[in-house]
Write a protein that holds these residues in place. Structure first.
Motif, short mmCIF file in Angstrom:
data_model
loop_
_atom_site.label_atom_id
_atom_site.label_comp_id
_atom_site.label_asym_id
_atom_site.label_seq_id
_atom_site.Cartn_x
_atom_site.Cartn_y
_atom_site.Cartn_z
N LEU A 7 0.96 -1.09 0.12
CA LEU A 7 -0.03 0.11 -0.09
C LEU A 7 0.86 1.18 -0.13
CD1 LEU A 7 -2.69 -1.15 2.63
CD2 LEU A 7 -2.76 -1.14 0.14
N ASN A 8 1.27 1.63 -1.08
CA ASN A 8 2.08 2.78 -1.29
C ASN A 8 1.71 4.27 -0.88
OD1 ASN A 8 4.20 1.53 -2.38
ND2 ASN A 8 3.25 1.58 -4.59
N GLY A 9 2.31 5.02 -0.21
CA GLY A 9 1.82 6.20 0.28
C GLY A 9 1.24 6.36 1.88
N LEU A 10 1.18 5.04 2.32
CA LEU A 10 0.41 5.24 3.55
C LEU A 10 1.33 4.74 4.73
CD1 LEU A 10 -2.68 2.86 2.92
CD2 LEU A 10 -2.54 5.37 2.89
N ARG A 11 1.07 5.23 5.92
CA ARG A 11 2.02 5.15 6.96
C ARG A 11 1.37 4.04 7.90
NH1 ARG A 11 6.39 8.39 7.60
NH2 ARG A 11 6.41 10.12 6.29
N GLY A 16 5.02 4.38 12.28
CA GLY A 16 4.94 5.48 11.57
C GLY A 16 5.72 5.16 10.33
N THR A 17 6.21 3.88 9.77
CA THR A 17 7.07 3.75 8.70
C THR A 17 6.20 3.82 7.52
OG1 THR A 17 8.34 2.26 9.97
CG2 THR A 17 8.53 2.10 7.47
N LEU A 18 6.84 4.59 6.46
CA LEU A 18 6.08 4.69 5.18
C LEU A 18 6.25 3.50 4.27
CD1 LEU A 18 4.33 6.97 3.36
CD2 LEU A 18 6.77 7.83 2.61
N ASN A 19 5.35 3.15 3.53
CA ASN A 19 5.25 2.25 2.57
C ASN A 19 5.83 0.77 2.88
OD1 ASN A 19 4.76 4.17 0.46
ND2 ASN A 19 6.68 4.50 0.09
N ALA A 20 5.23 0.49 4.34
CA ALA A 20 5.53 -0.76 4.83
C ALA A 20 4.30 -1.63 5.14
CB ALA A 20 6.18 -0.45 6.22
N LEU A 21 3.22 -1.24 4.61
CA LEU A 21 1.97 -1.73 4.69
C LEU A 21 1.62 -2.73 3.70
CD1 LEU A 21 -0.46 1.05 6.52
CD2 LEU A 21 1.02 -0.81 7.49
N TRP A 22 0.98 -3.98 3.73
CA TRP A 22 0.80 -4.82 2.95
C TRP A 22 -0.66 -5.34 3.16
CZ3 TRP A 22 3.84 -7.12 -1.01
CH2 TRP A 22 5.32 -6.47 -0.97
N LEU A 23 -1.46 -5.15 1.90
CA LEU A 23 -2.78 -5.70 2.08
C LEU A 23 -2.84 -7.37 1.50
CD1 LEU A 23 -5.85 -5.38 2.06
CD2 LEU A 23 -5.57 -4.80 -0.38
#
Length: 51
Positions: A7-11, A16-23
């Motif tokens: 999930l680009n652009g999300l923290r 607070g890490t940017l671009n570390a979320l995966w769906l």
């Protein structure tokens, strides 16, 4: 076959890490690859329709 999408652009709300979320659609959750925090996905069975 990989069903997880970044999930680009999300923290992450926890670390607070940017671009570390995966769906992960197969497991119905979002996961932070940095801190390991997970959140379940809730689906709208009514698809936004109201009576």
């Amino acid at each position: 076959m990989n069903l997880a999408h970044v999930l680009n652009g999300l923290r992450c709300a926890s670390c607070g890490t940017l671009n570390a979320l995966w769906l992960d659609l197969a497991r119905a959750l979002v996961e932070c690859r940095e801190c390991g925090q997970t959140a379940l996905i809730l689906t709208d069975t009514d698809e936004g329709r109201s009576l």
